[in-house]
Design a protein around this motif. Structure first.
Motif, mmCIF file in Angstrom:
data_model
loop_
_atom_site.group_PDB
_atom_site.id
_atom_site.type_symbol
_atom_site.label_atom_id
_atom_site.label_comp_id
_atom_site.label_asym_id
_atom_site.label_seq_id
_atom_site.Cartn_x
_atom_site.Cartn_y
_atom_site.Cartn_z
ATOM 1 N N ALA A 82 -27.818 -63.724 -55.308
ATOM 2 C CA ALA A 82 -27.487 -63.591 -53.888
ATOM 3 C C ALA A 82 -26.893 -62.209 -53.606
ATOM 4 N N LEU A 83 -26.213 -61.625 -54.567
ATOM 5 C CA LEU A 83 -25.630 -60.304 -54.404
ATOM 6 C C LEU A 83 -26.654 -59.197 -54.612
ATOM 7 N N LEU A 84 -27.687 -59.471 -55.363
ATOM 8 C CA LEU A 84 -28.705 -58.472 -55.677
ATOM 9 C C LEU A 84 -29.484 -58.035 -54.435
ATOM 10 N N PHE A 85 -29.842 -58.959 -53.574
ATOM 11 C CA PHE A 85 -30.643 -58.620 -52.393
ATOM 12 C C PHE A 85 -29.918 -57.674 -51.436
ATOM 13 N N PRO A 86 -28.663 -57.930 -51.041
ATOM 14 C CA PRO A 86 -27.983 -56.980 -50.139
ATOM 15 C C PRO A 86 -27.787 -55.599 -50.761
ATOM 16 N N ILE A 87 -27.490 -55.555 -52.046
ATOM 17 C CA ILE A 87 -27.324 -54.265 -52.712
ATOM 18 C C ILE A 87 -28.642 -53.495 -52.705
ATOM 19 N N LEU A 88 -29.725 -54.164 -52.981
ATOM 20 C CA LEU A 88 -31.047 -53.547 -52.958
ATOM 21 C C LEU A 88 -31.404 -53.076 -51.552
ATOM 22 N N LEU A 89 -31.069 -53.846 -50.553
ATOM 23 C CA LEU A 89 -31.349 -53.485 -49.162
ATOM 24 C C LEU A 89 -30.553 -52.240 -48.750
ATOM 25 N N ILE A 90 -29.289 -52.162 -49.139
ATOM 26 C CA ILE A 90 -28.466 -50.992 -48.827
ATOM 27 C C ILE A 90 -29.019 -49.752 -49.522
ATOM 28 N N ALA A 91 -29.463 -49.879 -50.764
ATOM 29 C CA ALA A 91 -30.035 -48.747 -51.497
ATOM 30 C C ALA A 91 -31.308 -48.244 -50.815
ATOM 31 N N ILE A 92 -32.142 -49.146 -50.351
ATOM 32 C CA ILE A 92 -33.379 -48.758 -49.668
ATOM 33 C C ILE A 92 -33.053 -48.018 -48.370
ATOM 34 N N PHE A 93 -32.095 -48.544 -47.585
ATOM 35 C CA PHE A 93 -31.695 -47.875 -46.353
ATOM 36 C C PHE A 93 -31.139 -46.487 -46.633
ATOM 37 N N TYR A 94 -30.360 -46.352 -47.690
ATOM 38 C CA TYR A 94 -29.780 -45.050 -48.016
ATOM 39 C C TYR A 94 -30.869 -44.033 -48.319
ATOM 40 N N PHE A 95 -31.819 -44.376 -49.180
ATOM 41 C CA PHE A 95 -32.826 -43.412 -49.594
ATOM 42 C C PHE A 95 -33.909 -43.166 -48.543
ATOM 43 N N LEU A 96 -34.169 -44.119 -47.669
ATOM 44 C CA LEU A 96 -35.220 -43.947 -46.667
ATOM 45 C C LEU A 96 -34.709 -43.463 -45.304
ATOM 46 N N LEU A 97 -33.456 -43.739 -44.976
ATOM 47 C CA LEU A 97 -32.958 -43.376 -43.645
ATOM 48 C C LEU A 97 -31.773 -42.416 -43.669
ATOM 49 N N ILE A 98 -30.735 -42.755 -44.382
ATOM 50 C CA ILE A 98 -29.485 -41.997 -44.308
ATOM 51 C C ILE A 98 -29.607 -40.645 -44.992
#
Length: 118
Positions: free
Chosen positions: A21-37
């Protein structure tokens, strides 16, 4: 109901649920960081460098689409000469890009204009 869900599988669900359950939000934050931020921060850094290096005589395009030559540089504003009769004062941050010299066709460089009159 036991036909669809085996009782052994249902009992094991509580042990590993926290990790996955913790893996999905961490993965989502990493994707947002590298693709948007990260790319946006890089663009902001490049624009800040471009604005700090503006100098008199540079030809620029503003965010509003005006093409002109810088005639005066102040701390927060620049004066852009659009043609012989029109000058516009804009904020430095309004410059979208610096174009190569000579982009304004038919308009001599300020140094060339002084040479031609001598």
């Amino acid at each position: 109901m036991e036909f669809f869900i085996s009782s052994a599988f249902a009992q094991q669900g509580g042990e590993g649920a926290g990790w996955t359950a913790l893996l999905f939000p961490i993965l989502l934050i990493a994707i947002f960081y590298f693709l948007l931020i990260r790319p946006q921060a890089k663009r902001q850094k490049e624009h800040k460098k471009l604005v700090s290096e503006l100098a008199k005589g540079d030809e620029v395009i503003t965010q509003g689409g005006l093409l002109g030559r810088i005639t005066d540089v102040e701390e927060t504003f620049i004066t852009v000469e659009i043609n012989d009769n029109n000058q516009v004062k804009v904020q430095r941050n309004a410059v979208a890009q610096v174009v190569p010299k000579g982009t304004m066709k038919g308009r001599p460089e300020p140094a060339e204009a002084k040479k031609a009159t001598k």
